[in-house]
Scaffold this motif. Sequence first.
Motif, short mmCIF file in Angstrom:
data_model
loop_
_atom_site.label_atom_id
_atom_site.label_comp_id
_atom_site.label_asym_id
_atom_site.label_seq_id
_atom_site.Cartn_x
_atom_site.Cartn_y
_atom_site.Cartn_z
N MET A 27 -4.11 -2.80 2.66
CA MET A 27 -3.40 -2.35 1.47
C MET A 27 -4.17 -2.70 0.20
O MET A 27 -4.91 -3.67 0.14
CB MET A 27 -2.01 -2.98 1.41
N THR A 28 -3.93 -1.87 -0.81
CA THR A 28 -4.47 -2.17 -2.14
C THR A 28 -3.60 -3.26 -2.77
O THR A 28 -2.62 -3.71 -2.17
CB THR A 28 -4.46 -0.90 -3.01
N GLN A 29 -3.92 -3.65 -3.98
CA GLN A 29 -3.18 -4.74 -4.63
C GLN A 29 -1.72 -4.36 -4.90
O GLN A 29 -0.86 -5.22 -4.90
CB GLN A 29 -3.88 -5.14 -5.94
N GLN A 30 -1.43 -3.08 -5.14
CA GLN A 30 -0.07 -2.61 -5.36
C GLN A 30 0.39 -1.84 -4.12
O GLN A 30 -0.22 -0.84 -3.75
CB GLN A 30 0.00 -1.71 -6.60
N VAL A 31 1.48 -2.27 -3.51
CA VAL A 31 2.00 -1.67 -2.28
C VAL A 31 3.17 -0.76 -2.62
O VAL A 31 4.12 -1.18 -3.28
CB VAL A 31 2.47 -2.77 -1.30
N THR A 32 3.08 0.48 -2.18
CA THR A 32 4.17 1.42 -2.38
C THR A 32 5.16 1.28 -1.23
O THR A 32 4.77 1.31 -0.07
CB THR A 32 3.64 2.87 -2.41
N LYS A 47 1.05 -6.94 -3.54
CA LYS A 47 0.67 -7.14 -2.14
C LYS A 47 1.15 -8.48 -1.61
O LYS A 47 1.62 -8.58 -0.47
CB LYS A 47 -0.86 -7.04 -2.05
N ASP A 48 1.07 -9.54 -2.41
CA ASP A 48 1.52 -10.86 -1.97
C ASP A 48 3.03 -10.92 -1.82
O ASP A 48 3.54 -11.56 -0.90
CB ASP A 48 1.05 -11.93 -2.95
N THR A 49 3.76 -10.25 -2.70
CA THR A 49 5.21 -10.19 -2.59
C THR A 49 5.62 -9.48 -1.31
O THR A 49 6.55 -9.88 -0.62
CB THR A 49 5.82 -9.48 -3.81
N TYR A 50 4.90 -8.40 -0.98
CA TYR A 50 5.13 -7.68 0.27
C TYR A 50 4.95 -8.61 1.47
O TYR A 50 5.79 -8.66 2.37
CB TYR A 50 4.17 -6.49 0.34
N GLY A 116 2.10 0.41 6.22
CA GLY A 116 0.64 0.30 6.23
C GLY A 116 -0.03 1.66 6.28
O GLY A 116 -1.00 1.91 5.56
N LEU A 117 0.48 2.55 7.11
CA LEU A 117 -0.09 3.90 7.19
C LEU A 117 0.12 4.67 5.89
O LEU A 117 -0.76 5.40 5.45
CB LEU A 117 0.54 4.67 8.36
N MET A 118 1.29 4.50 5.29
CA MET A 118 1.57 5.22 4.04
C MET A 118 0.73 4.71 2.88
O MET A 118 0.46 5.45 1.94
CB MET A 118 3.06 5.12 3.69
N ASN A 119 0.30 3.48 2.93
CA ASN A 119 -0.48 2.91 1.84
C ASN A 119 -1.98 3.00 2.05
O ASN A 119 -2.75 2.60 1.19
CB ASN A 119 -0.07 1.46 1.60
N LEU A 120 -2.42 3.51 3.19
CA LEU A 120 -3.85 3.75 3.38
C LEU A 120 -4.27 4.89 2.48
O LEU A 120 -3.61 5.93 2.42
CB LEU A 120 -4.15 4.12 4.84
N ALA A 121 -5.33 4.70 1.76
CA ALA A 121 -5.77 5.71 0.80
C ALA A 121 -6.12 7.04 1.48
O ALA A 121 -5.85 8.10 0.94
CB ALA A 121 -6.96 5.20 0.01
#
Length: 156
Positions: A27-32, A47-50, A116-121
């Motif tokens: 994931m990037t730093q911001q997780v959707t 990302k850390d909150t996630y 994880g799949l949704m947040n892959l670029a």
Amino acid sequence: MDKFIGFFRTVTYLLFTGALLWSYAYMTQQVTYRFDPNGSALEVVNKDTYFFGAIAVFLLANIVCSWFINVLKKLNTTEDGKGLRNRSLKHDLITWVKGFAGVLNLFFGLILFFLGLMNLAESRDAMALGFYVYLGPVLIVAWFFYLAYLLGKRRT
């Protein structure tokens, strides 16, 4: 059945841990975590909150299930007892709660894989895999039907 449920619960611990580590690593730093029907981001979290939020939800669910198992184990029972005082019902309920913890862990792991799949670029077409998210609630409902079966079972 007891050994299978114990094995299943242990495997779901590993599945959850693997899903969390895999999704966190990519994931990037911001997780959707909330998407519109087109797959565009509506809400994001750090990302850390996630990561720590997922661990907190996992631990809370498993601690509650373990606490309930310990409460059930402390009940004095007999073979011909009524209600929770019946030894076979108590044993079935302990097994059910262990299995329920496993089903919850599986559900949490599936959600983490989906996020994880949704947040892959490079993987924005992962909405096609959304049925994995629906698999968890279906298993939870099925597990509650199994509880109804156990409670309705004739005991001698």
